[in-house]
Design an enzyme around this catalytic site. Structure first.
Site, PDB file in Angstrom:
ATOM      1  N   MET A  14       0.852  -1.194   0.000  1.00 55.45           N
ATOM      2  CA  MET A  14       0.000   0.000   0.000  1.00 55.45           C
ATOM      3  C   MET A  14       0.890   1.248   0.000  1.00 55.45           C
ATOM      4  SD  MET A  14      -3.180  -0.973   2.542  1.00 55.45           S
ATOM      5  CE  MET A  14      -4.050   0.594   2.316  1.00 55.45           C
ATOM      6  N   PHE A  15       0.385   2.327  -0.531  1.00 59.33           N
ATOM      7  CA  PHE A  15       1.044   3.647  -0.579  1.00 59.33           C
ATOM      8  C   PHE A  15       2.277   3.677  -1.485  1.00 59.33           C
ATOM      9  CE2 PHE A  15      -0.644   2.772   3.708  1.00 59.33           C
ATOM     10  CZ  PHE A  15      -1.721   3.645   3.708  1.00 59.33           C
ATOM     11  N   GLY A  17       1.982   3.749  -4.879  1.00 56.21           N
ATOM     12  CA  GLY A  17       1.656   4.461  -6.121  1.00 56.21           C
ATOM     13  C   GLY A  17       1.084   3.577  -7.221  1.00 56.21           C
ATOM     14  N   GLU A  86      -7.172  -2.956  -7.782  1.00 48.90           N
ATOM     15  CA  GLU A  86      -7.451  -3.791  -6.596  1.00 48.90           C
ATOM     16  C   GLU A  86      -7.711  -5.245  -7.001  1.00 48.90           C
ATOM     17  OE1 GLU A  86      -6.957  -2.463  -3.760  1.00 48.90           O
ATOM     18  OE2 GLU A  86      -7.142  -0.332  -4.190  1.00 48.90           O
ATOM     19  N   ILE A  87      -6.882  -5.727  -7.875  1.00 47.87           N
ATOM     20  CA  ILE A  87      -7.085  -7.044  -8.471  1.00 47.87           C
ATOM     21  C   ILE A  87      -7.053  -8.160  -7.428  1.00 47.87           C
ATOM     22  CG2 ILE A  87      -4.655  -7.536  -9.047  1.00 47.87           C
ATOM     23  CD1 ILE A  87      -6.796  -7.705 -11.889  1.00 47.87           C
ATOM     24  N   GLN A  88      -6.374  -7.908  -6.293  1.00 53.24           N
ATOM     25  CA  GLN A  88      -6.256  -8.939  -5.241  1.00 53.24           C
ATOM     26  C   GLN A  88      -7.601  -9.293  -4.617  1.00 53.24           C
ATOM     27  OE1 GLN A  88      -5.211  -5.733  -4.695  1.00 53.24           O
ATOM     28  NE2 GLN A  88      -6.357  -5.096  -2.902  1.00 53.24           N
ATOM     29  N   CYS A 180       9.322  -1.495   5.698  1.00 50.93           N
ATOM     30  CA  CYS A 180      10.347  -2.362   5.112  1.00 50.93           C
ATOM     31  C   CYS A 180      10.250  -3.740   5.783  1.00 50.93           C
ATOM     32  CB  CYS A 180      11.734  -1.765   5.316  1.00 50.93           C
ATOM     33  SG  CYS A 180      12.225  -1.773   7.046  1.00 50.93           S
TER      34      CYS A 180
HETATM   35  P1  TMP Z   1      -4.250   0.105  -2.026  1.00 50.13           P
HETATM   36  O1  TMP Z   1      -3.193  -0.903  -2.313  1.00 50.13           O
HETATM   37  O2  TMP Z   1      -4.876   0.650  -3.261  1.00 50.13           O
HETATM   38  O3  TMP Z   1      -3.806   1.150  -1.087  1.00 50.13           O
HETATM   39  O4  TMP Z   1      -5.484  -0.618  -1.319  1.00 50.13           O
HETATM   40  C1  TMP Z   1      -5.387  -1.841  -0.701  1.00 50.13           C
HETATM   41  C2  TMP Z   1      -6.707  -2.244  -0.077  1.00 50.13           C
HETATM   42  O5  TMP Z   1      -6.566  -3.574   0.428  1.00 50.13           O
HETATM   43  C3  TMP Z   1      -7.165  -1.395   1.109  1.00 50.13           C
HETATM   44  O6  TMP Z   1      -8.582  -1.255   1.097  1.00 50.13           O
HETATM   45  C4  TMP Z   1      -6.793  -2.228   2.323  1.00 50.13           C
HETATM   46  C5  TMP Z   1      -6.938  -3.637   1.802  1.00 50.13           C
HETATM   47  N1  TMP Z   1      -6.089  -4.650   2.420  1.00 50.13           N
HETATM   48  C6  TMP Z   1      -6.699  -5.831   2.853  1.00 50.13           C
HETATM   49  O7  TMP Z   1      -7.897  -6.026   2.724  1.00 50.13           O
HETATM   50  N2  TMP Z   1      -5.905  -6.794   3.425  1.00 50.13           N
HETATM   51  C7  TMP Z   1      -4.546  -6.635   3.564  1.00 50.13           C
HETATM   52  O8  TMP Z   1      -3.896  -7.544   4.063  1.00 50.13           O
HETATM   53  C8  TMP Z   1      -3.942  -5.411   3.102  1.00 50.13           C
HETATM   54  C9  TMP Z   1      -2.468  -5.205   3.225  1.00 50.13           C
HETATM   55  C10 TMP Z   1      -4.759  -4.456   2.548  1.00 50.13           C
HETATM   56 MG    MG Z   2      -4.755   1.731  -4.900  1.00 57.05          MG
END
Ligand code: TMP
Ligand code: MG
Length: 189
Positions: A14-15, A17, A86-88, A180
């Site tokens: 996250m964060f 970019g 947000e493909i995950q 990190c």
């Molecule tokens: P981002 O990568 O665009 O900042 O957003 C990631 C999104 O995924 C955010 O809504 C938080 C969520 N997230 C989870 O649901 N589980 C996790 O383990 C992590 C690290 C993030």
């Molecule tokens: Mg994002």
């Protein structure tokens, strides 16, 4: 313009970019007069359902979906570029959906977390990363030491989350920090 399709992945903590880079590629494709559609899982409603947003305030319209299969159903016949943020969060059929799109000649740009808060591969990301023609792994800055961050720290009441906490928890800087490897903490019993 794109006779041969391809899969591009933008990943990282996250964060780092990811969405910013996705929006950059989408804007450039639009300048090149390509027909672009942007998709996202409806699950991520942080800043409104019909947009994707970077942490730096950039925004773009997106079609919010409940399942990966809907991407195929909502695909415009003229679309040559499909961007998916947000493909995950998508169900495992996202892997076949992305392959189908690329095999149809579409340029598929995917952005998502490679690792969850535990530091484990997130959802279908490993399968997608291996199938991609192009992978960009971005880094954020560790909030503890200023080195480059590859992990996402989840905080619950300002304390590191536990390993067996639920993987999916939508949130932003109130619950997550970039860290990190050294400063990433997961509580295990
Ligand atoms: P981002 O990568 O665009 O900042 O957003 C990631 C999104 O995924 C955010 O809504 C938080 C969520 N997230 C989870 O649901 N589980 C996790 O383990 C992590 C690290 C993030
Ligand atoms: Mg994002």
């Amino acid at each position: 313009m794109h006779h041969v399709g391809q899969i591009e992945v933008i990943c990282g903590s996250m964060f780092c970019g990811k969405t910013e880079e996705l929006i950059r590629r989408v804007r450039r494709a639009i300048i090149a007069k390509q027909t672009v559609q942007v998709f996202k899982p409806a699950l991520d409603d942080r800043y409104g359902v019909q947009t994707i947003n970077s942490h730096t305030g950039q925004q773009h319209h997106a079609i919010a979906l409940d399942s990966a299969g809907e991407i195929i159903r909502r695909l415009d016949p003229d679309t040559t570029v499909a961007a998916i943020d947000e493909i995950q969060f998508f169900d495992p059929s996202i892997v076949d959906v992305i392959e189908t799109l690329a095999n149809r000649g579409i340029r598929v740009i995917c952005a998502g977390l490679d690792l969850d808060f535990r530091g484990e591969p997130f959802g279908s990301m490993p399968q997608i990363l291996c199938r991609a023609e192009e992978v960009l792994k971005l880094h954020a800055i560790c909030v503890v030491c200023g080195e480059r961050a590859s992990r996402t720290q989840r905080l619950v009441n300002n304390q590191p989350a536990r390993y067996d906490d639920p993987v999916i928890f939508v949130g932003a800087s109130e619950s997550y920090e970039a860290r990190c490897r050294e400063h990433h903490i997961v509580i295990r019993d």
